[in-house]
Design a protein around this motif. Structure first.
Motif, short mmCIF file in Angstrom:
data_model
loop_
_atom_site.label_atom_id
_atom_site.label_comp_id
_atom_site.label_asym_id
_atom_site.label_seq_id
_atom_site.Cartn_x
_atom_site.Cartn_y
_atom_site.Cartn_z
N LEU A 236 0.86 -0.99 0.06
CA LEU A 236 -0.15 -0.09 -0.05
C LEU A 236 0.77 1.30 -0.13
O LEU A 236 0.66 2.12 -0.89
N ASP A 237 1.81 1.25 0.72
CA ASP A 237 3.05 2.54 0.85
C ASP A 237 3.52 2.55 -0.53
O ASP A 237 3.48 3.70 -1.01
N ILE A 238 3.96 1.48 -1.15
CA ILE A 238 4.55 1.58 -2.57
C ILE A 238 3.69 2.12 -3.47
O ILE A 238 4.11 3.12 -4.31
N ALA B 60 5.84 11.74 -9.91
CA ALA B 60 5.80 12.62 -11.16
C ALA B 60 6.26 11.59 -12.36
O ALA B 60 5.83 11.75 -13.62
N ASP B 61 7.32 10.89 -12.19
CA ASP B 61 7.84 10.08 -13.10
C ASP B 61 7.26 8.94 -13.45
O ASP B 61 6.95 8.44 -14.54
N PHE C 190 15.44 3.78 -17.16
CA PHE C 190 16.74 3.32 -16.16
C PHE C 190 16.07 3.67 -15.00
O PHE C 190 15.93 5.12 -14.73
N LEU C 191 15.85 2.63 -14.02
CA LEU C 191 15.40 3.17 -12.66
C LEU C 191 16.61 3.62 -12.02
O LEU C 191 17.28 2.61 -11.51
N ASP C 192 16.71 4.78 -11.63
CA ASP C 192 17.82 5.52 -11.10
C ASP C 192 17.75 5.44 -9.77
O ASP C 192 17.17 6.51 -8.99
N ARG D 107 12.99 8.24 -11.54
CA ARG D 107 13.41 8.62 -10.10
C ARG D 107 12.09 8.33 -9.41
O ARG D 107 11.32 9.35 -9.74
N VAL D 108 12.14 7.56 -8.34
CA VAL D 108 10.79 7.37 -7.68
C VAL D 108 11.24 7.66 -6.03
O VAL D 108 12.14 6.88 -5.63
#
Length: 226
Positions: free
Chosen positions: A4-6, A14-15, A171-173, A225-226
């Motif tokens: 749920l947090d994720i 925004a990304d 790319f998941l930075d 970027r998350v």
């Protein structure tokens, strides 16, 4: 962090919203689009892919599937057949412990198969520790295919052709230190390791792979970027 947090963090990102919009736009095209999602161990590739596919499974008229390159791990039997089998097992997950040529040939079939034929894709059974061949099906009408994995931008060990097969690379930075700490927590939960035991295991393989993958990010079309 709970699921749920994720989900909340993704909804506020925004990304991630931009990724959803990009996929939605590609789904309106007249051709098939292949997106590569690269990131190191522990960066959250699989979690993000699961979120994206869950989102689009609830949308009408959007044909999207997310796949993993994990099904192209060399099987245990294939690793045992290698002359350096002890090293191969110790370093399982390194770029040379995958069937890179098999991966490339399957992606080529997907690229050419739009409206022509359904294509099968292997999964990976983590309980058995081996791939399951032809476990997943990509229907011929699927418009957008996102494939996540460590080595889609790797230029050695037979991977150099992979890059040009994708229409776009993401790319998941995530900072390597954060990703490694996530891995440590996973190991501590899964095997009741101490933090030091987890780090000792990570430093033998996943940590090396994480630092290698981090060198690819400048080759990507877009950093998420998350």
């Amino acid at each position: 962090m709970t699921s749920l947090d994720i989900n909340r963090s993704y909804e506020q990102s925004a990304d991630v919203r931009a990724a959803l919009e990009k996929i939605q736009a590609y789904a309106t095209k007249s051709h098939r689009t292949l997106i590569g999602l690269t990131g190191g161990p522990g960066s959250g590739k699989s979690t993000l892919a699961d979120y994206l596919i869950d989102y689009f499974s609830k949308q009408k008229n959007t044909s999207v599937i997310c796949l993993s390159m994990d099904g192209f791990h060399l099987s245990k039997a294939q690793l045992r057949a290698l002359p350096n089998d002890d090293e191969a097992f110790a370093r399982r997950g390194a770029p040379w412990t995958f069937d890179s040529l098999g991966f490339i040939e399957r992606v080529k079939k997907i690229k050419q198969g739009y409206r022509q034929e359904d294509i099968f894709w292997p999964s990976f059974d983590h309980a058995l520790g081996d791939p399951i061949e032809d476990d997943l099906s990509i229907t011929k009408d699927t418009k957008v295919i996102l494939i996540e994995g460590l080595y889609l931008l790797h230029q050695q060990d037979g991977w150099h052709e992979a890059r040009r097969l994708f229409d776009e690379h993401w790319f998941l930075d995530i900072p390597v230190e954060i990703a490694i700490e996530r891995l440590a927590k996973r190991h501590m939960q899964a095997w009741n390791f101490s933090h030091q035991q987890a780090m000792d295991r990570i430093n033998q393989s996943d940590g090396l792979n994480a630092r290698l993958v981090a060198t690819y990010k400048e080759q990507a079309d877009w950093l998420i970027r998350v």
